[in-house]
Design an enzyme around this catalytic site. Structure first.
Site, PDB file in Angstrom:
ATOM      1  N   LYS A   1       0.820  -1.225  -0.032  1.00  0.00           N
ATOM      2  CA  LYS A   1       0.069   0.025   0.152  1.00  0.00           C
ATOM      3  C   LYS A   1       0.994   1.407   0.169  1.00  0.00           C
ATOM      4  O   LYS A   1       0.283   2.181  -0.503  1.00  0.00           O
ATOM      5  CB  LYS A   1      -0.928  -0.125   1.258  1.00  0.00           C
ATOM      6  CG  LYS A   1      -2.084  -1.123   1.125  1.00  0.00           C
ATOM      7  CD  LYS A   1      -3.088  -0.882   2.324  1.00  0.00           C
ATOM      8  CE  LYS A   1      -4.197  -1.850   2.041  1.00  0.00           C
ATOM      9  NZ  LYS A   1      -5.294  -1.575   3.207  1.00  0.00           N
TER      10      LYS A   1
ATOM     11  N   ASP B   1     -10.224   2.931   2.408  1.00  0.00           N
ATOM     12  CA  ASP B   1     -10.573   2.296   3.500  1.00  0.00           C
ATOM     13  C   ASP B   1     -11.074   3.288   4.316  1.00  0.00           C
ATOM     14  O   ASP B   1     -12.118   2.867   5.292  1.00  0.00           O
ATOM     15  CB  ASP B   1      -9.053   1.927   4.214  1.00  0.00           C
ATOM     16  CG  ASP B   1      -8.607   0.321   3.535  1.00  0.00           C
ATOM     17  OD1 ASP B   1      -9.635  -0.188   3.074  1.00  0.00           O
ATOM     18  OD2 ASP B   1      -7.421   0.396   3.795  1.00  0.00           O
TER      19      ASP B   1
HETATM   20  P1  NAP Z   1      -1.134  -2.691  11.864  1.00  0.00           P
HETATM   21  O1  NAP Z   1      -0.705  -1.547  10.666  1.00  0.00           O
HETATM   22  O2  NAP Z   1      -0.215  -3.693  11.743  1.00  0.00           O
HETATM   23  O3  NAP Z   1      -1.332  -1.782  13.157  1.00  0.00           O
HETATM   24  C1  NAP Z   1      -2.043  -2.433  14.238  1.00  0.00           C
HETATM   25  C2  NAP Z   1      -1.931  -1.505  15.349  1.00  0.00           C
HETATM   26  O4  NAP Z   1      -2.402  -2.348  16.548  1.00  0.00           O
HETATM   27  C3  NAP Z   1      -0.523  -0.958  16.026  1.00  0.00           C
HETATM   28  O5  NAP Z   1      -1.020   0.426  16.128  1.00  0.00           O
HETATM   29  C4  NAP Z   1      -0.402  -1.942  17.178  1.00  0.00           C
HETATM   30  O6  NAP Z   1       0.460  -1.146  17.995  1.00  0.00           O
HETATM   31  C5  NAP Z   1      -1.391  -2.274  17.789  1.00  0.00           C
HETATM   32  N1  NAP Z   1      -1.431  -3.587  18.059  1.00  0.00           N
HETATM   33  C6  NAP Z   1      -1.247  -4.690  17.611  1.00  0.00           C
HETATM   34  N2  NAP Z   1      -1.312  -5.604  18.576  1.00  0.00           N
HETATM   35  C7  NAP Z   1      -1.468  -5.152  19.812  1.00  0.00           C
HETATM   36  C8  NAP Z   1      -1.612  -5.478  21.119  1.00  0.00           C
HETATM   37  N3  NAP Z   1      -1.493  -6.794  21.554  1.00  0.00           N
HETATM   38  N4  NAP Z   1      -1.647  -4.420  22.273  1.00  0.00           N
HETATM   39  C9  NAP Z   1      -1.734  -3.408  21.866  1.00  0.00           C
HETATM   40  N5  NAP Z   1      -1.670  -2.783  20.544  1.00  0.00           N
HETATM   41  C10 NAP Z   1      -1.603  -3.667  19.656  1.00  0.00           C
HETATM   42  O7  NAP Z   1      -2.671  -3.455  11.156  1.00  0.00           O
HETATM   43  P2  NAP Z   1      -3.848  -2.439  10.709  1.00  0.00           P
HETATM   44  O8  NAP Z   1      -3.692  -2.436   9.036  1.00  0.00           O
HETATM   45  O9  NAP Z   1      -3.795  -1.096  10.982  1.00  0.00           O
HETATM   46  O10 NAP Z   1      -5.058  -3.315  10.686  1.00  0.00           O
HETATM   47  C11 NAP Z   1      -5.370  -3.277  12.328  1.00  0.00           C
HETATM   48  C12 NAP Z   1      -6.898  -4.030  12.497  1.00  0.00           C
HETATM   49  O11 NAP Z   1      -7.579  -3.606  11.565  1.00  0.00           O
HETATM   50  C13 NAP Z   1      -6.749  -5.599  11.776  1.00  0.00           C
HETATM   51  O12 NAP Z   1      -7.565  -6.380  12.689  1.00  0.00           O
HETATM   52  C14 NAP Z   1      -7.453  -5.407  10.526  1.00  0.00           C
HETATM   53  O13 NAP Z   1      -8.158  -6.766  10.107  1.00  0.00           O
HETATM   54  C15 NAP Z   1      -8.402  -4.445  10.713  1.00  0.00           C
HETATM   55  N6  NAP Z   1      -8.734  -3.638   9.324  1.00  0.00           N
HETATM   56  C16 NAP Z   1     -10.043  -3.880   8.982  1.00  0.00           C
HETATM   57  C17 NAP Z   1     -10.488  -3.105   7.714  1.00  0.00           C
HETATM   58  C18 NAP Z   1     -12.008  -3.155   7.390  1.00  0.00           C
HETATM   59  O14 NAP Z   1     -12.132  -2.977   6.322  1.00  0.00           O
HETATM   60  N7  NAP Z   1     -12.699  -3.342   8.204  1.00  0.00           N
HETATM   61  C19 NAP Z   1      -9.526  -2.464   6.900  1.00  0.00           C
HETATM   62  C20 NAP Z   1      -7.999  -2.610   7.544  1.00  0.00           C
HETATM   63  C21 NAP Z   1      -7.737  -3.281   8.643  1.00  0.00           C
HETATM   64  P3  NAP Z   1       2.142  -0.791  17.780  1.00  0.00           P
HETATM   65  O15 NAP Z   1       2.138   0.301  16.943  1.00  0.00           O
HETATM   66  O16 NAP Z   1       2.528  -0.494  19.353  1.00  0.00           O
HETATM   67  O17 NAP Z   1       2.721  -2.185  17.184  1.00  0.00           O
END
Ligand code: NAP
Length: 287
Positions: A72, A108
């Site tokens: 992305k 998104d």
């Molecule tokens: P990402 O870029 O990897 O970011 C994940 C975030 O969650 C980071 O800020 C991370 O914190 C935090 N995190 C991860 N594990 C954690 C834990 N155990 N405790 C506390 N904080 C934690 O992922 P993303 O792309 O943003 O996606 C995040 C979620 O959104 C996923 O579940 C994904 O399936 C969902 N999502 C949904 C859609 C939709 O269309 N509904 C679209 C995109 C994503 P750190 O910065 O401290 O590592």
């Protein structure tokens, strides 16, 4: 696929891995329901091949593609132009090809905003929002909410530097106030009575369905709207807990649906058949 003709317009998704994507089923069902001569396929594009894959959109005259993990951000330098909000977010998930000119969009966060309006009747202007997590999804949602007129965005992240970075992006491009709070009892106590709380961490996502963002359940108020970006399961433990406390809730399915619907509309110029797309997504998630 027996309806493919010499004029069929080709779309797809570039990712690595990509086999898990729900987008081919969702878009092909949408094209079929409207009798549109388009087809959508998944392409496994490895990082070292991304530039050539993007060029193939032009060379083969594809109408466009979705872009997913891990491309992305990396795809941006290969495009001719980038929509202003995608530029601010720093990531592209949709490319439109107009006669060889490739424009990058990020649908998104817009998908989340549209899901909020359509499913909850909630207008963003003046809204106070708290976002748990500061990764890619938080960035898309936070920036679009700020651009749509949110009043304040409170940010909580395990790594506070990433929350600070997102706060600076929001402050630099919108009128919204952005406030980084510590992810502690003292931080959560500062949240206001009227609030949209969004989980953008993967906590609660299959197979870790028992997990819930830390501390939050003790501070949920029944005046809050609680949204989870996680869509598998449709009802996460956070949403179940929030409902039990009397909160309104919104699942991540709407964001998934509307990000696809906005891309569909950019490519075809037709309103997306939301019911068809929603049914396919639910069936795919159940599987
Ligand atoms: P990402 O870029 O990897 O970011 C994940 C975030 O969650 C980071 O800020 C991370 O914190 C935090 N995190 C991860 N594990 C954690 C834990 N155990 N405790 C506390 N904080 C934690 O992922 P993303 O792309 O943003 O996606 C995040 C979620 O959104 C996923 O579940 C994904 O399936 C969902 N999502 C949904 C859609 C939709 O269309 N509904 C679209 C995109 C994503 P750190 O910065 O401290 O590592």
């Amino acid at each position: 696929m027996s309806g493919i003709t010499g004029k069929t317009q080709v779309l797809g998704i570039f990712g690595s891995p990509v086999e898990h994507s729900f987008s081919p089923a969702m878009h092909n069902a949408a094209f079929a329901s409207l009798g549109l001569d388009f087809l959508y396929a998944a392409f496994h594009v490895r990082p070292e091949n991304l530039d050539r894959a993007v060029d193939s959109i032009r060379v083969l005259g594809m109408r466009g593609v979705n872009i997913t993990i891990p491309h992305k951000q990396a795809v941006m330098p290969w495009l001719d132009s980038i929509h202003p909000s995608a530029q601010i977010i720093g990531a592209v998930n949709t490319i439109v090809n107009d006669d060889g000119q490739l424009t990058g969009y990020n649908t998104d966060g817009l998908g989340f905003v549209r899901s909020l309006r359509e499913e909850m009747g909630t207008e963003v202007k003046g809204l106070k929002v708290a976002i748990l997590g500061s990764g890619g999804a938080a960035r898309g949602v936070g920036v679009e909410l700020a651009l749509a007129g949110a009043d304040t965005i409170f940010l909580f992240n395990r790594n506070p530097e990433k929350a600070q970075e997102l706060a600076a992006v929001i402050a630099g491009h919108s009128q919204a106030k952005s406030v980084v709070l510590p992810w502690t009892a003292a931080g959560l106590e500062q949240l206001p009575r009227e609030l949209l709380l969004i989980n953008s961490t993967p906590m609660g996502m299959y197979p870790n369905t028992d997990t819930i963002p830390p501390l939050v359940e003790d501070y949920l108020r029944n005046s809050w709207l609680v949204a989870d970006l996680v869509y598998n399961p449709l009802e996460t433990r956070l949403l179940q807990t929030a409902q039990a406390k009397g909160c309104q809730t919104l699942s991540g399915l709407g964001m998934l649906l509307y990000q696809g619907a906005i891309a569909f509309e950019l490519w075809t110029g037709c309103p997306a058949p939301l019911k068809v797309m929603d049914a396919i997504l639910k069936k795919s998630i159940e599987k």
